[in-house]
Write a protein that holds these residues in place. Structure first.
Motif, PDB file in Angstrom:
ATOM      1  N   MET A  23      34.192  44.376  36.087  1.00  0.00           N
ATOM      2  CA  MET A  23      33.906  44.920  34.766  1.00  0.00           C
ATOM      3  C   MET A  23      32.476  45.429  34.693  1.00  0.00           C
ATOM      4  N   SER A  24      32.308  46.585  34.069  1.00  0.00           N
ATOM      5  CA  SER A  24      30.967  47.082  33.788  1.00  0.00           C
ATOM      6  C   SER A  24      31.004  47.843  32.468  1.00  0.00           C
ATOM      7  N   SER A  25      30.014  47.627  31.660  1.00  0.00           N
ATOM      8  CA  SER A  25      29.863  48.235  30.332  1.00  0.00           C
ATOM      9  C   SER A  25      31.145  48.131  29.501  1.00  0.00           C
ATOM     10  N   GLY A  26      31.732  46.942  29.514  1.00  0.00           N
ATOM     11  CA  GLY A  26      32.886  46.655  28.666  1.00  0.00           C
ATOM     12  C   GLY A  26      34.217  47.220  29.127  1.00  0.00           C
ATOM     13  N   GLN A  27      34.270  47.813  30.314  1.00  0.00           N
ATOM     14  CA  GLN A  27      35.526  48.362  30.816  1.00  0.00           C
ATOM     15  C   GLN A  27      35.805  47.858  32.223  1.00  0.00           C
ATOM     16  N   ILE A  28      37.090  47.772  32.545  1.00  0.00           N
ATOM     17  CA  ILE A  28      37.489  47.370  33.888  1.00  0.00           C
ATOM     18  C   ILE A  28      37.273  48.565  34.821  1.00  0.00           C
ATOM     19  N   LYS A  29      36.641  48.318  35.954  1.00  0.00           N
ATOM     20  CA  LYS A  29      36.344  49.377  36.923  1.00  0.00           C
ATOM     21  C   LYS A  29      37.629  49.884  37.590  1.00  0.00           C
ATOM     22  N   GLU A  30      37.588  51.129  38.050  1.00  0.00           N
ATOM     23  CA  GLU A  30      38.708  51.669  38.809  1.00  0.00           C
ATOM     24  C   GLU A  30      38.644  51.233  40.263  1.00  0.00           C
ATOM     25  N   ARG A  31      37.418  51.029  40.771  1.00  0.00           N
ATOM     26  CA  ARG A  31      37.208  50.552  42.140  1.00  0.00           C
ATOM     27  C   ARG A  31      36.250  49.376  42.086  1.00  0.00           C
ATOM     28  N   ALA A  32      36.519  48.367  42.879  1.00  0.00           N
ATOM     29  CA  ALA A  32      35.661  47.186  42.922  1.00  0.00           C
ATOM     30  C   ALA A  32      35.247  46.912  44.356  1.00  0.00           C
ATOM     31  N   SER A  33      34.190  46.148  44.511  1.00  0.00           N
ATOM     32  CA  SER A  33      33.704  45.778  45.834  1.00  0.00           C
ATOM     33  C   SER A  33      33.400  44.284  45.832  1.00  0.00           C
ATOM     34  N   VAL A  34      33.893  43.594  46.844  1.00  0.00           N
ATOM     35  CA  VAL A  34      33.698  42.145  46.969  1.00  0.00           C
ATOM     36  C   VAL A  34      33.238  41.843  48.387  1.00  0.00           C
ATOM     37  N   LEU A  35      32.279  40.934  48.518  1.00  0.00           N
ATOM     38  CA  LEU A  35      31.796  40.520  49.831  1.00  0.00           C
ATOM     39  C   LEU A  35      32.722  39.427  50.363  1.00  0.00           C
ATOM     40  N   GLN A  36      33.325  39.646  51.531  1.00  0.00           N
ATOM     41  CA  GLN A  36      34.232  38.658  52.109  1.00  0.00           C
ATOM     42  C   GLN A  36      33.448  37.483  52.656  1.00  0.00           C
ATOM     43  N   SER A  37      33.952  36.280  52.420  1.00  0.00           N
ATOM     44  CA  SER A  37      33.246  35.088  52.899  1.00  0.00           C
ATOM     45  C   SER A  37      33.400  34.897  54.409  1.00  0.00           C
ATOM     46  N   LYS A  38      34.514  35.322  54.983  1.00  0.00           N
ATOM     47  CA  LYS A  38      34.741  35.116  56.413  1.00  0.00           C
ATOM     48  C   LYS A  38      33.915  36.081  57.265  1.00  0.00           C
ATOM     49  N   THR A  39      33.929  37.363  56.904  1.00  0.00           N
ATOM     50  CA  THR A  39      33.262  38.375  57.726  1.00  0.00           C
ATOM     51  C   THR A  39      31.896  38.786  57.203  1.00  0.00           C
TER      52      THR A  39
END
Length: 166
Positions: A74-90
């Motif tokens: 979420m950014s500025s009150g809206q759900i993003k179309e693309r997200a990025s997450v840092l993987q814990s394994k790699t």
């Protein structure tokens, strides 16, 4: 000379995997995905519907999925179309697209009173647990699978990861 028969050695308890299917877990088929979605929508279970949709869209491991933060999607009150997450394994970032249906279900989940002031997207019930555990996520997946009449031991959290690819 005769050898005496020795008594059979018996295990004190049954093996942990007795009666379970071990190895690769199957991905869900499209008809299974829709059956689970319909059941969650009819039950008005907003958290599980958002969790299910996000698990399929993101293709993240269970440990990374449960640790997702509100700021990731979420950014500025809206759900993003693309997200990025840092993987814990790699330790590598993973970008994924959030489909329209998933955005709608996550938005509905964000309106829930359980989400007020939560930093994590899937908060735990107890104050010492900031987010649901991967074990709890596995129990939720098992409930989804059994609710549509599938064998629980054939599917798991990794099935959610493999579903979109197939």
């Amino acid at each position: 000379m005769e050898t005496p028969n020795l008594p059979a050695i018996r295990a004190l308890r049954p093996a942990w995997n007795k009666g379970r299917i071990v190895g690769k877990k199957r991905p869900l088929k499209p008809k299974h995905v829709w059956a689970i979605r319909v059941r969650l929508e009819l039950a008005e279970n907003h958290r599980d519907l958002a969790l299910f949709n996000m698990a399929i869209d993101s293709k993240l491991r269970g440990c990374d999925l449960v640790k997702m933060k509100v700021a990731d999607v979420m950014s500025s009150g809206q759900i993003k179309e693309r997200a990025s997450v840092l993987q814990s394994k790699t330790q590598k970032p993973v970008r994924f697209e959030i489909s329209e249906g998933t955005r709608a279900s996550v938005e509905k989940w964000m309106e829930d009173e359980l989400m007020v002031g939560s930093e994590y997207l899937w908060p735990g019930r107890l104050h010492e647990r900031l987010y649901i555990s991967t074990r709890q996520y596995a129990r939720i997946v098992r409930d989804w699978v059994t609710s549509i009449g599938l064998e629980a031991s054939a599917y798991g959290t990794h099935s959610m990861r493999r579903t979109k690819g197939t």
